[in-house]
Design a protein around this motif. Structure first.
Motif, PDB file in Angstrom:
ATOM      1  N   GLY A   6       0.840  -1.190   0.000  1.00 20.10           N
ATOM      2  CA  GLY A   6       0.000   0.000   0.000  1.00 20.10           C
ATOM      3  C   GLY A   6       0.875   1.241   0.000  1.00 20.10           C
ATOM      4  N   TYR A   7       0.299   2.356  -0.376  1.00 24.29           N
ATOM      5  CA  TYR A   7       1.064   3.600  -0.496  1.00 24.29           C
ATOM      6  C   TYR A   7       1.567   4.087   0.855  1.00 24.29           C
ATOM      7  CZ  TYR A   7       2.187   8.439  -1.534  1.00 24.29           C
ATOM      8  OH  TYR A   7       2.838   9.641  -1.654  1.00 24.29           O
ATOM      9  N   GLU A   8       0.659   4.230   1.811  1.00 25.98           N
ATOM     10  CA  GLU A   8       1.038   4.791   3.110  1.00 25.98           C
ATOM     11  C   GLU A   8       2.071   3.938   3.843  1.00 25.98           C
ATOM     12  OE1 GLU A   8       0.357   7.759   4.259  1.00 25.98           O
ATOM     13  OE2 GLU A   8      -1.002   8.261   2.625  1.00 25.98           O
ATOM     14  N   ASN A  87      -6.730  -1.400  -5.292  1.00 19.20           N
ATOM     15  CA  ASN A  87      -6.069  -1.112  -4.016  1.00 19.20           C
ATOM     16  C   ASN A  87      -5.791   0.378  -3.862  1.00 19.20           C
ATOM     17  OD1 ASN A  87      -6.022  -3.885  -3.706  1.00 19.20           O
ATOM     18  ND2 ASN A  87      -3.816  -4.085  -3.923  1.00 19.20           N
ATOM     19  N   ALA A  88      -5.239   0.983  -4.912  1.00 16.07           N
ATOM     20  CA  ALA A  88      -4.894   2.408  -4.852  1.00 16.07           C
ATOM     21  C   ALA A  88      -6.140   3.272  -4.736  1.00 16.07           C
ATOM     22  CB  ALA A  88      -4.069   2.803  -6.076  1.00 16.07           C
ATOM     23  N   VAL A  90      -9.098   2.439  -3.448  1.00 16.50           N
ATOM     24  CA  VAL A  90      -9.675   2.270  -2.114  1.00 16.50           C
ATOM     25  C   VAL A  90      -8.863   3.038  -1.077  1.00 16.50           C
ATOM     26  CG1 VAL A  90     -10.111   0.585  -0.275  1.00 16.50           C
ATOM     27  CG2 VAL A  90     -10.824   0.093  -2.629  1.00 16.50           C
ATOM     28  N   GLU A  91      -7.546   2.947  -1.171  1.00 11.93           N
ATOM     29  CA  GLU A  91      -6.689   3.595  -0.172  1.00 11.93           C
ATOM     30  C   GLU A  91      -6.634   5.112  -0.340  1.00 11.93           C
ATOM     31  OE1 GLU A  91      -2.109   3.568   1.612  1.00 11.93           O
ATOM     32  OE2 GLU A  91      -2.534   2.403  -0.199  1.00 11.93           O
ATOM     33  N   LEU A  92      -6.541   5.599  -1.563  1.00 13.80           N
ATOM     34  CA  LEU A  92      -6.159   6.997  -1.759  1.00 13.80           C
ATOM     35  C   LEU A  92      -7.196   7.914  -2.404  1.00 13.80           C
ATOM     36  CD1 LEU A  92      -2.542   6.255  -2.924  1.00 13.80           C
ATOM     37  CD2 LEU A  92      -3.265   7.096  -0.686  1.00 13.80           C
ATOM     38  N   LYS A 147      -8.250  -9.952  -2.249  1.00 14.72           N
ATOM     39  CA  LYS A 147      -7.294  -9.322  -1.329  1.00 14.72           C
ATOM     40  C   LYS A 147      -7.555  -9.773   0.110  1.00 14.72           C
ATOM     41  CE  LYS A 147      -4.484  -5.647  -0.372  1.00 14.72           C
ATOM     42  NZ  LYS A 147      -3.101  -5.724  -0.674  1.00 14.72           N
TER      43      LYS A 147
END
Length: 169
Positions: A6-8, A87-88, A90-92, A147
């Motif tokens: 994930g990015y964070e 994923n990106a 949803v997260e960002l 996931k």
């Protein structure tokens, strides 16, 4: 790294180690962690779309093409990484308007591909558009399920239901 962690959760140290670059070389090459993510997102989304378009174009029969594309969308990532784009998003997307726009563009491009296939079957455009959006919702949801390590049988059921919307189950 972004896809796996994930990015964070991905640190600059993770990125410099993965790229074998010093911090200064990393910044010279990519500008920032965020710019690298956006570049990776665009590259992944473009390659993914190209793969789905190629798969659709490999089949003269529209029903066979639709089956192949829906199956590929559900089975795109057979591991617990899920889909990088999903994923990106949803997260960002809630906090990053540029990433949200890239996500909308990717979803729209995939919906258009599905809509084109559905209209080739003689389905009128408004219904084809709605079916394409529904299929994308189901297949993107299946990426989230994957996931979360949801059972494979559940994912196969999603695939059958998606095809059932088209009368192809």
């Amino acid at each position: 790294m972004f896809w796996r962690k994930g990015y964070e959760a991905t640190s600059l140290d993770d990125l410099t180690e993965a790229t074998h670059l010093s911090r200064s070389s990393f910044y010279a090459a990519f500008g920032s962690k965020r710019e690298l993510l956006l570049h990776a997102y665009r590259r992944y989304a473009n390659a993914f779309y190209a793969d789905m378009k190629t798969l659709a174009d490999e089949h003269e029969d529209t029903d066979t093409a639709l089956r192949a594309v829906v199956k590929a969308l559900v089975d795109a990532r057979p591991d617990d990484r899920g889909c990088f784009c999903v994923n990106a998003i949803v997260e960002l997307a809630p906090s990053d308007p540029e990433l949200a726009e890239l996500g909308r563009d990717h979803i729209q491009r995939m919906c258009t591909l599905l809509e084109q296939l559905i209209t080739r079957r003689g389905t009128r455009r408004p219904l084809a558009r709605a079916l394409a959006a529904t299929l994308m919702t189901l297949t993107m949801g299946s990426a989230v399920f994957r996931k979360a390590s949801v059972a494979e049988g559940t994912l196969k059921s999603v695939q059958r239901q998606a095809l059932g919307l088209l009368g192809l189950a």
